[in-house]
Design a protein around this motif. Structure first.
Motif, PDB file in Angstrom:
ATOM      1  N   VAL A  54       0.865  -1.183   0.000  1.00  0.00           N
ATOM      2  CA  VAL A  54       0.000   0.000   0.000  1.00  0.00           C
ATOM      3  C   VAL A  54       0.901   1.232   0.000  1.00  0.00           C
ATOM      4  CG1 VAL A  54      -1.814   1.272   1.213  1.00  0.00           C
ATOM      5  CG2 VAL A  54      -1.780  -1.233   1.278  1.00  0.00           C
ATOM      6  N   PRO A  55       0.977   1.977  -1.105  1.00  0.00           N
ATOM      7  CA  PRO A  55       1.864   3.149  -1.159  1.00  0.00           C
ATOM      8  C   PRO A  55       1.324   4.300  -0.318  1.00  0.00           C
ATOM      9  CG  PRO A  55       0.597   2.982  -3.175  1.00  0.00           C
ATOM     10  CD  PRO A  55       0.261   1.760  -2.365  1.00  0.00           C
ATOM     11  N   ARG A  56       2.187   5.266  -0.064  1.00  0.00           N
ATOM     12  CA  ARG A  56       1.781   6.436   0.720  1.00  0.00           C
ATOM     13  C   ARG A  56       0.710   7.225  -0.013  1.00  0.00           C
ATOM     14  NH1 ARG A  56       6.196  10.709   2.846  1.00  0.00           N
ATOM     15  NH2 ARG A  56       6.852   8.782   3.899  1.00  0.00           N
ATOM     16  N   ASN A  57       0.925   7.473  -1.308  1.00  0.00           N
ATOM     17  CA  ASN A  57      -0.083   8.138  -2.137  1.00  0.00           C
ATOM     18  C   ASN A  57      -1.025   7.078  -2.692  1.00  0.00           C
ATOM     19  OD1 ASN A  57       1.234  10.639  -1.759  1.00  0.00           O
ATOM     20  ND2 ASN A  57       2.637  10.188  -3.445  1.00  0.00           N
ATOM     21  N   ASP A  58      -2.240   7.072  -2.212  1.00  0.00           N
ATOM     22  CA  ASP A  58      -3.181   6.000  -2.537  1.00  0.00           C
ATOM     23  C   ASP A  58      -3.463   5.952  -4.038  1.00  0.00           C
ATOM     24  OD1 ASP A  58      -3.471   5.632   0.284  1.00  0.00           O
ATOM     25  OD2 ASP A  58      -4.752   7.394   0.281  1.00  0.00           O
ATOM     26  N   MET A  59      -3.194   4.792  -4.650  1.00  0.00           N
ATOM     27  CA  MET A  59      -3.435   4.599  -6.078  1.00  0.00           C
ATOM     28  C   MET A  59      -4.828   4.030  -6.295  1.00  0.00           C
ATOM     29  SD  MET A  59      -0.644   5.775  -7.102  1.00  0.00           S
ATOM     30  CE  MET A  59       1.003   6.093  -6.477  1.00  0.00           C
ATOM     31  N   VAL A  60      -5.826   4.809  -5.926  1.00  0.00           N
ATOM     32  CA  VAL A  60      -7.222   4.386  -6.037  1.00  0.00           C
ATOM     33  C   VAL A  60      -7.903   5.233  -7.094  1.00  0.00           C
ATOM     34  CG1 VAL A  60      -9.415   4.164  -4.819  1.00  0.00           C
ATOM     35  CG2 VAL A  60      -7.291   3.627  -3.645  1.00  0.00           C
ATOM     36  N   MET A  61      -8.700   4.609  -7.948  1.00  0.00           N
ATOM     37  CA  MET A  61      -9.455   5.347  -8.957  1.00  0.00           C
ATOM     38  C   MET A  61     -10.691   5.951  -8.281  1.00  0.00           C
ATOM     39  SD  MET A  61     -10.774   4.022 -12.692  1.00  0.00           S
ATOM     40  CE  MET A  61      -9.109   3.655 -13.227  1.00  0.00           C
ATOM     41  N   THR A  63     -12.970   7.831  -9.448  1.00  0.00           N
ATOM     42  CA  THR A  63     -14.152   8.049 -10.289  1.00  0.00           C
ATOM     43  C   THR A  63     -15.091   6.849 -10.295  1.00  0.00           C
ATOM     44  OG1 THR A  63     -12.847   7.309 -12.196  1.00  0.00           O
ATOM     45  CG2 THR A  63     -12.977   9.679 -11.801  1.00  0.00           C
ATOM     46  N   VAL A  64     -14.693   5.762  -9.656  1.00  0.00           N
ATOM     47  CA  VAL A  64     -15.560   4.584  -9.516  1.00  0.00           C
ATOM     48  C   VAL A  64     -15.758   4.323  -8.030  1.00  0.00           C
ATOM     49  CG1 VAL A  64     -14.787   3.610 -11.701  1.00  0.00           C
ATOM     50  CG2 VAL A  64     -13.611   2.959  -9.610  1.00  0.00           C
ATOM     51  N   THR A  65     -16.686   3.467  -7.701  1.00  0.00           N
ATOM     52  CA  THR A  65     -17.048   3.240  -6.302  1.00  0.00           C
ATOM     53  C   THR A  65     -15.997   2.392  -5.587  1.00  0.00           C
ATOM     54  OG1 THR A  65     -18.318   1.242  -6.819  1.00  0.00           O
ATOM     55  CG2 THR A  65     -19.473   3.364  -6.918  1.00  0.00           C
ATOM     56  N   VAL A  66     -16.148   2.341  -4.271  1.00  0.00           N
ATOM     57  CA  VAL A  66     -15.243   1.531  -3.450  1.00  0.00           C
ATOM     58  C   VAL A  66     -15.324   0.065  -3.850  1.00  0.00           C
ATOM     59  CG1 VAL A  66     -14.800   0.732  -1.105  1.00  0.00           C
ATOM     60  CG2 VAL A  66     -15.337   3.139  -1.513  1.00  0.00           C
ATOM     61  N   ARG A  67     -16.538  -0.424  -4.031  1.00  0.00           N
ATOM     62  CA  ARG A  67     -16.701  -1.838  -4.415  1.00  0.00           C
ATOM     63  C   ARG A  67     -16.086  -2.112  -5.782  1.00  0.00           C
ATOM     64  NH1 ARG A  67     -19.797  -6.121  -2.939  1.00  0.00           N
ATOM     65  NH2 ARG A  67     -20.817  -4.892  -1.304  1.00  0.00           N
ATOM     66  N   ASP A  68     -16.216  -1.192  -6.715  1.00  0.00           N
ATOM     67  CA  ASP A  68     -15.631  -1.387  -8.042  1.00  0.00           C
ATOM     68  C   ASP A  68     -14.114  -1.504  -7.954  1.00  0.00           C
ATOM     69  OD1 ASP A  68     -18.054  -1.372  -9.337  1.00  0.00           O
ATOM     70  OD2 ASP A  68     -18.043   0.794  -9.680  1.00  0.00           O
ATOM     71  N   ASN A  69     -13.478  -0.692  -7.129  1.00  0.00           N
ATOM     72  CA  ASN A  69     -12.030  -0.773  -6.969  1.00  0.00           C
ATOM     73  C   ASN A  69     -11.600  -2.102  -6.376  1.00  0.00           C
ATOM     74  OD1 ASN A  69     -10.472   1.856  -7.618  1.00  0.00           O
ATOM     75  ND2 ASN A  69     -12.282   2.625  -6.556  1.00  0.00           N
ATOM     76  N   VAL A  70     -12.285  -2.528  -5.329  1.00  0.00           N
ATOM     77  CA  VAL A  70     -11.935  -3.796  -4.686  1.00  0.00           C
ATOM     78  C   VAL A  70     -12.224  -4.969  -5.617  1.00  0.00           C
ATOM     79  CG1 VAL A  70     -12.348  -5.265  -2.684  1.00  0.00           C
ATOM     80  CG2 VAL A  70     -12.342  -2.782  -2.413  1.00  0.00           C
ATOM     81  N   GLU A  71     -13.329  -4.895  -6.344  1.00  0.00           N
ATOM     82  CA  GLU A  71     -13.680  -5.965  -7.282  1.00  0.00           C
ATOM     83  C   GLU A  71     -12.663  -6.056  -8.416  1.00  0.00           C
ATOM     84  OE1 GLU A  71     -17.609  -7.532  -9.769  1.00  0.00           O
ATOM     85  OE2 GLU A  71     -17.474  -5.448  -9.100  1.00  0.00           O
ATOM     86  N   PHE A  72     -12.157  -4.921  -8.872  1.00  0.00           N
ATOM     87  CA  PHE A  72     -11.127  -4.915  -9.917  1.00  0.00           C
ATOM     88  C   PHE A  72      -9.863  -5.619  -9.435  1.00  0.00           C
ATOM     89  CE2 PHE A  72      -7.507  -2.671 -11.944  1.00  0.00           C
ATOM     90  CZ  PHE A  72      -7.741  -3.045 -13.260  1.00  0.00           C
ATOM     91  N   SER A  73      -9.450  -5.343  -8.205  1.00  0.00           N
ATOM     92  CA  SER A  73      -8.278  -6.004  -7.647  1.00  0.00           C
ATOM     93  C   SER A  73      -8.509  -7.497  -7.477  1.00  0.00           C
ATOM     94  CB  SER A  73      -7.910  -5.367  -6.303  1.00  0.00           C
ATOM     95  OG  SER A  73      -6.822  -6.033  -5.698  1.00  0.00           O
ATOM     96  N   ALA A  74      -9.683  -7.870  -6.997  1.00  0.00           N
ATOM     97  CA  ALA A  74      -9.978  -9.290  -6.785  1.00  0.00           C
ATOM     98  C   ALA A  74     -10.054 -10.052  -8.104  1.00  0.00           C
ATOM     99  CB  ALA A  74     -11.286  -9.429  -6.015  1.00  0.00           C
ATOM    100  N   ALA A  75     -10.641  -9.432  -9.121  1.00  0.00           N
ATOM    101  CA  ALA A  75     -10.814 -10.114 -10.406  1.00  0.00           C
ATOM    102  C   ALA A  75      -9.480 -10.399 -11.089  1.00  0.00           C
ATOM    103  CB  ALA A  75     -11.711  -9.287 -11.317  1.00  0.00           C
ATOM    104  N   LEU A  76      -8.493  -9.513 -10.913  1.00  0.00           N
ATOM    105  CA  LEU A  76      -7.218  -9.667 -11.606  1.00  0.00           C
ATOM    106  C   LEU A  76      -6.141 -10.336 -10.770  1.00  0.00           C
ATOM    107  CD1 LEU A  76      -6.954  -6.255 -13.496  1.00  0.00           C
ATOM    108  CD2 LEU A  76      -7.667  -8.469 -14.381  1.00  0.00           C
TER     109      LEU A  76
END
Length: 455
Positions: A54-61, A63-76
């Motif tokens: 987990v970097p200091r500067n959060d690399m989170v998109m 423009t999409v929801t929290v669930r979309d970000n977590v789902e993207f990580s889980a899917a890949l």
């Protein structure tokens, strides 16, 4: 650093983040000496893909929801053998663990929400080792305590949590299992966190019972900053600064030497030296590599879906861009439309064609900005094993470059063509029909007059 909470503390000189990045294989190893072992074995070449970071500067998109970000990580990052129901179950568990279930459909705009989402994207993979670079920076005390308690619960399941931290309240410090104090690239202390206070007091440092142990350690490393400020002399700020700088370097060397001669260091060396001797005899020269657990088409599909959602996350920008393109195309098309169809307007038409070419070229040049904006996020996700470069590039091309750059150019060209060519063609056709009609009328009138004269 064993399973548990392993904290790295130090002043703001970059040492703690550098040490964390070196351990996490996030720094170029050239010029570095030493060995890093994972369970007594050399660190594997794909260690960055088999550990969380987990970097200091959060690399989170955002423009999409929290669930979309977590789902993207889980899917890949989860194998394709994991079913969709199992993946959704894991996502729900992680969201509940980090208290995100009530904001799962909210876009992570705030610092706190981005930090929690960034941690959730790494926790979903269930890697045995998790690195976090200053996970509490910029957060309030309640959020800091909550995040550390979540990490504590994860470490109690047998996971090794290694994180850097600048300052820690006692409510946070008491959770630490291991503590590493670094400054100027040197180790001041490494051992059990709850034994650090006894280590420094036995060395002659006086501890105030009302002081926070973490602040006490940082004050020692900084060369007794508080003791210098407590002096009653005034008007010697420059002398105090020089004294502090000299004292800091002196104390750093003394503490590093003291730790190298301590019983803690000897115990660690006695445990590591046999392992290092075995591994140096059969050290692997494998280069670092990025390995992915999902195939190409799976990565491409999820990249297109994720990036397209990001493209839809800027509706205001899209509307403004469409309005500007429409107005500009109408103006250019009108200029074409009012030109006459004779040889005198050839130069003007050439100038307008040159303007169209320059406009389309400039629009295409700015396409590189779409890649530059996501540069840091791409580097983090790629090195963490989300995807390889071709799926990301093609996904970026199809999901963002086409709707943001190609479609506006097509719309601009179609409108200009419709006004300048199609309408101009209709006008010319009308003129030709009118001219033929007049010729026919004149011819018919001439024949009638000739016939009347003949009679």
């Amino acid at each position: 650093m064993r399973p548990g909470l392993n904290a790295i503390m130090g002043p703001e000189d970059g040492s703690r983040s550098w040490l964390l990045d070196v351990l996490a294989a996030r720094k170029d190893p050239r010029g570095l000496s030493g060995d890093i072992l994972i369970n007594g074995n050399p660190r594997p070449a794909n260690f960055k893909c088999t550990s969380g970071y987990v970097p200091r500067n959060d690399m989170v998109m955002h423009t999409v929801t929290v669930r979309d970000n977590v789902e993207f990580s889980a899917a890949l990052r989860l194998p394709v053998s994991v079913t969709g129901d199992e993946r959704r179950r894991r996502i729900d568990e992680v969201l509940e663990l980090l208290h995100l279930e009530n904001v799962a459909n909210v876009k992570p705009r705030s610092k706190e929400l981005r930090k929690r989402t960034s941690i959730a994207m790494e926790v979903i993979t269930e890697h045995p080792i998790l690195f976090l670079d200053d996970p509490t920076t910029g957060l309030d005390l309640i959020t800091m305590t909550d995040i550390i308690s979540v990490l504590r619960r994860m470490s109690m399941r047998g996971r090794t949590i290694i994180f850097s931290i600048n300052q820690a309240q006692y409510s946070i410090f008491r959770f630490f299992d291991s503590l590493t104090l670094v400054a100027s690239g040197k180790v001041m202390y490494h051992g059990p966190a709850q034994e650090a206070l006894e280590y420094f007091t036995s060395a002659g440092y006086i501890y105030d019972s009302h002081n926070n142990p973490a602040d006490f350690f940082l004050d020692i490393i900084n060369g007794g900053f508080c003791a210098i400020l407590d002096t009653e002399e005034e008007g010697h700020d420059a002398d105090k600064y020089e004294e502090l700088s000299e004292r800091r370097h002196q104390v750093t060397d003394e503490l590093a030497t003291m730790y190298a001669q301590s019983s803690l260091h000897r115990e660690i060396r006695a445990e590591l030296d046999p392992l290092l001797g075995e591994q140096r005899a059969r050290r692997s020269s494998a280069l670092e590599e990025v390995t992915c657990v999902t195939p190409f088409w799976h990565q491409l599909r999820w990249n297109i879906s994720h990036l397209f959602k990001n493209c839809l996350g800027f509706p205001e920008v899209t509307v403004i861009q469409a309005m500007i393109i429409a107005v500009l195309s109408v103006i250019v098309g009108t200029i074409f439309h009012v030109l006459k169809s004779d040889c005198n307007e050839v130069q003007i038409r050439a100038n307008l064609l040159f303007f169209l070419t320059v406009f389309q070229t400039i629009t295409s040049v700015t396409a590189g900005e779409l890649f530059d904006i996501d540069r840091d996020r791409f580097l983090h996700e790629h090195t963490s094993g989300y995807y390889r470069m071709p799926p990301y590039f093609l996904g970026k091309l199809l999901a963002e470059l086409v709707p943001r750059r190609l479609l506006p150019s097509i719309i601009f060209t179609v409108i200009v063509f419709s006004i300048a060519v199609y309408l101009r063609s209709i006008t010319i056709l009308h003129e030709l029909l009118a001219e033929h009609l007049m010729d026919a009328v004149r011819q018919h009138s001439s024949l009638w007059i000739y016939s009347f004269a003949a009679q």
